[in-house]
Design an enzyme around this catalytic site. Structure first.
Site, PDB file in Angstrom:
ATOM      1  N   SER A  87      69.007  21.014  58.518  1.00  0.00           N
ATOM      2  CA  SER A  87      67.720  21.664  58.765  1.00  0.00           C
ATOM      3  C   SER A  87      66.581  21.094  57.943  1.00  0.00           C
ATOM      4  CB  SER A  87      67.855  23.160  58.472  1.00  0.00           C
ATOM      5  OG  SER A  87      68.144  23.370  57.103  1.00  0.00           O
ATOM      6  N   THR A 207      65.577  25.587  57.059  1.00  0.00           N
ATOM      7  CA  THR A 207      64.471  25.116  56.210  1.00  0.00           C
ATOM      8  C   THR A 207      64.881  25.426  54.793  1.00  0.00           C
ATOM      9  OG1 THR A 207      62.772  25.701  57.839  1.00  0.00           O
ATOM     10  CG2 THR A 207      62.057  25.694  55.571  1.00  0.00           C
ATOM     11  N   THR A 225      61.223  21.092  55.758  1.00  0.00           N
ATOM     12  CA  THR A 225      62.093  21.344  56.909  1.00  0.00           C
ATOM     13  C   THR A 225      62.050  20.212  57.931  1.00  0.00           C
ATOM     14  OG1 THR A 225      62.560  23.005  58.626  1.00  0.00           O
ATOM     15  CG2 THR A 225      60.264  22.480  58.261  1.00  0.00           C
ATOM     16  N   ARG A 235      55.521  19.206  67.778  1.00  0.00           N
ATOM     17  CA  ARG A 235      55.508  20.634  67.426  1.00  0.00           C
ATOM     18  C   ARG A 235      55.452  20.792  65.898  1.00  0.00           C
ATOM     19  NH1 ARG A 235      59.049  24.105  64.165  1.00  0.00           N
ATOM     20  NH2 ARG A 235      58.932  26.191  65.020  1.00  0.00           N
ATOM     21  N   VAL A 236      54.584  21.669  65.437  1.00  0.00           N
ATOM     22  CA  VAL A 236      54.489  21.959  64.008  1.00  0.00           C
ATOM     23  C   VAL A 236      54.846  23.430  63.809  1.00  0.00           C
ATOM     24  CG1 VAL A 236      52.887  22.176  62.063  1.00  0.00           C
ATOM     25  CG2 VAL A 236      52.775  20.173  63.549  1.00  0.00           C
ATOM     26  N   THR A 258      61.573  31.249  56.061  1.00  0.00           N
ATOM     27  CA  THR A 258      62.351  30.431  56.988  1.00  0.00           C
ATOM     28  C   THR A 258      62.540  31.259  58.259  1.00  0.00           C
ATOM     29  OG1 THR A 258      64.484  31.227  56.183  1.00  0.00           O
ATOM     30  CG2 THR A 258      63.620  29.261  55.122  1.00  0.00           C
ATOM     31  N   GLY A 259      62.962  30.603  59.319  1.00  0.00           N
ATOM     32  CA  GLY A 259      63.166  31.321  60.573  1.00  0.00           C
ATOM     33  C   GLY A 259      62.158  30.908  61.627  1.00  0.00           C
ATOM     34  N   GLY A 261      59.300  29.917  63.218  1.00  0.00           N
ATOM     35  CA  GLY A 261      57.975  29.570  62.719  1.00  0.00           C
ATOM     36  C   GLY A 261      56.853  30.066  63.604  1.00  0.00           C
TER      37      GLY A 261
HETATM   38  N1  ASP Z   1      60.427  27.953  59.986  1.00  0.00           N
HETATM   39  C1  ASP Z   1      60.883  26.664  60.433  1.00  0.00           C
HETATM   40  C2  ASP Z   1      60.094  26.229  61.618  1.00  0.00           C
HETATM   41  O1  ASP Z   1      59.760  27.072  62.437  1.00  0.00           O
HETATM   42  C3  ASP Z   1      62.300  26.600  60.819  1.00  0.00           C
HETATM   43  C4  ASP Z   1      63.240  27.441  60.044  1.00  0.00           C
HETATM   44  O2  ASP Z   1      62.941  27.887  58.964  1.00  0.00           O
HETATM   45  O3  ASP Z   1      64.347  27.690  60.484  1.00  0.00           O
HETATM   46  O4  ASP Z   1      59.881  25.055  61.763  1.00  0.00           O
END
Ligand code: ASP
Length: 359
Positions: A87, A207, A225, A235-236, A258-259, A261
């Site tokens: 990740s 991340t 990440t 994509r950002v 995290t998670g 975004g």
């Molecule tokens: N937050 C990160 C994103 O959306 C991915 C993640 O944390 O799992 O790029």
């Protein structure tokens, strides 16, 4: 030309003068805070659950007197360079075309500065580039080719970040994505129904966010990440967006996420976590309030279960100026890493909004 030069010079001088005034004001404020907190804060480093080594490294450096930002960056560099973390950095899962694109941001509490890179390719340690954006430009965020050129100007070497393992996961995803395209997974000569959504591979998040407070009560944070696996090129996510994936206010605390975004970009929750802490909430309560905010802001039916709860996960991590820390997630089961000064870091359960049913 002469007039505009003079005007520019004037603006520059005025800006420098007001900048100097601001600097001296913030320095005296900072000195006041340092006097209040010096020696009474127990340093703490928190991170997402993949940061056991990162938090231990950061704490070791803080104990040796390093700046908290240098410490958390050195910590997450371990994860960026780990081919087994899918990740982050080297070994991270690629975009839908099989290319690894990285996002990162840093924020330095004592100086109130921040820097970030988004969608940068071929550079293993985007967090180091984000710090250079902060220190060696008048900008905050560089993206794509511009970010890569900037990194190379500072001596970073381009490397292929796609490991064989990550490529094979991507290939499996691509081959199983649709029954009506020309990519085929391995199949039997008699098979008819080829190409199914492989649930675990459909949306793979991950991340590392790492935040620290040192013994002087100074705060810093970093998020880095490879973002959402198989994303549309360009994509950002939230990770490189200050306020969303990371925020630090040296008077209050540091927070990151995290998670999913996209959910966090729409709610800018890391800055909200810091603001909730400013209002007096503990780090855990502040993170939980941010989760509630995301849940109540999510209106799209495709992202909600029948009972109205979000189907996705977002997790926040926070530390305040007093050295208190916490984490909370929309769904149960998340864990975060913490180091309060021991040699080994430990994992703790994140608080949560909803309990995930075991199936
Ligand atoms: N937050 C990160 C994103 O959306 C991915 C993640 O944390 O799992 O790029």
């Amino acid at each position: 030309m002469g007039i505009s030069m003079k005007r520019r010079d004037f603006l520059k001088t005025a800006a420098l003068a007001s900048g100097a005034a601001l600097v001296s004001e913030s320095v005296s404020q900072a000195n006041g805070l340092l006097a209040q907190t010096k020696g009474i804060v127990k340093p703490v480093v928190v991170s997402s659950g993949n940061g056991l080594k990162a938090t231990a490294k950061a704490m070791e450096m803080i104990q040796q007197g390093s700046d908290a930002l240098d410490a958390v960056i050195a910590g997450v560099n371990i994860v960026e360079e780990d081919p087994n973390d899918r990740s982050v950095g080297f070994g991270g899962l690629p975009n839908e075309e099989g290319v690894v694109e990285l996002d990162s941001s840093v924020m330095h509490g004592p100086s109130g500065r921040g820097g970030a890179v988004a969608c940068i390719r071929n550079i293993k340690n985007p967090s180091k580039v984000a710090k250079l954006v902060m220190e060696r430009t008048d900008h905050v965020l560089l993206v794509g080719k511009g970010a890569l050129k900037f990194a190379k100007a500072h001596g970073f070497k381009e490397e292929d970040l796609l490991t064989d393992e990550a490529r094979q996961i991507w290939l499996r995803w691509k081959e199983n994505l649709s029954k009506s395209d020309d990519w085929l997974p391995p199949h039997d000569i008699n098979a008819k129904d080829i190409g199914e959504d492989l649930k675990p591979f459909v949306r793979h998040y991950g991340t590392i966010n790492c935040d620290a407070v040192d013994a002087n009560g100074n705060l810093s944070g970093v998020t880095t990440t490879s973002g959402l696996a198989f994303k549309i090129p360009g994509r950002v996510g939230d990770s490189p967006i200050l306020g969303a994936g990371l925020y630090v206010d040296n008077d209050v605390g540091a927070a990151g996420s995290t998670g999913r975004g996209e959910a966090n970009l729409l709610s800018c929750s890391s800055v909200m976590v810091v603001e909730y802490m400013r209002q007096g909430k503990s780090p855990t309560e502040a993170c939980l309030t941010a989760c509630k905010r995301i849940a109540s802001q999510t209106k799209e039916a495709r992202l909600l279960a029948d009972n109205g709860r979000p189907t996705f996960q977002v997790i926040f991590y926070a530390v305040n100026k007093r050295g208190e820390y916490g984490s909370a997630a929309i769904w149960s089961g998340a864990r975060f890493a913490v180091n309060t000064g021991e040699k080994e870091s430990r994992l703790e359960e994140s608080a949560y909004l909803h309990k995930r049913e075991r199936r």
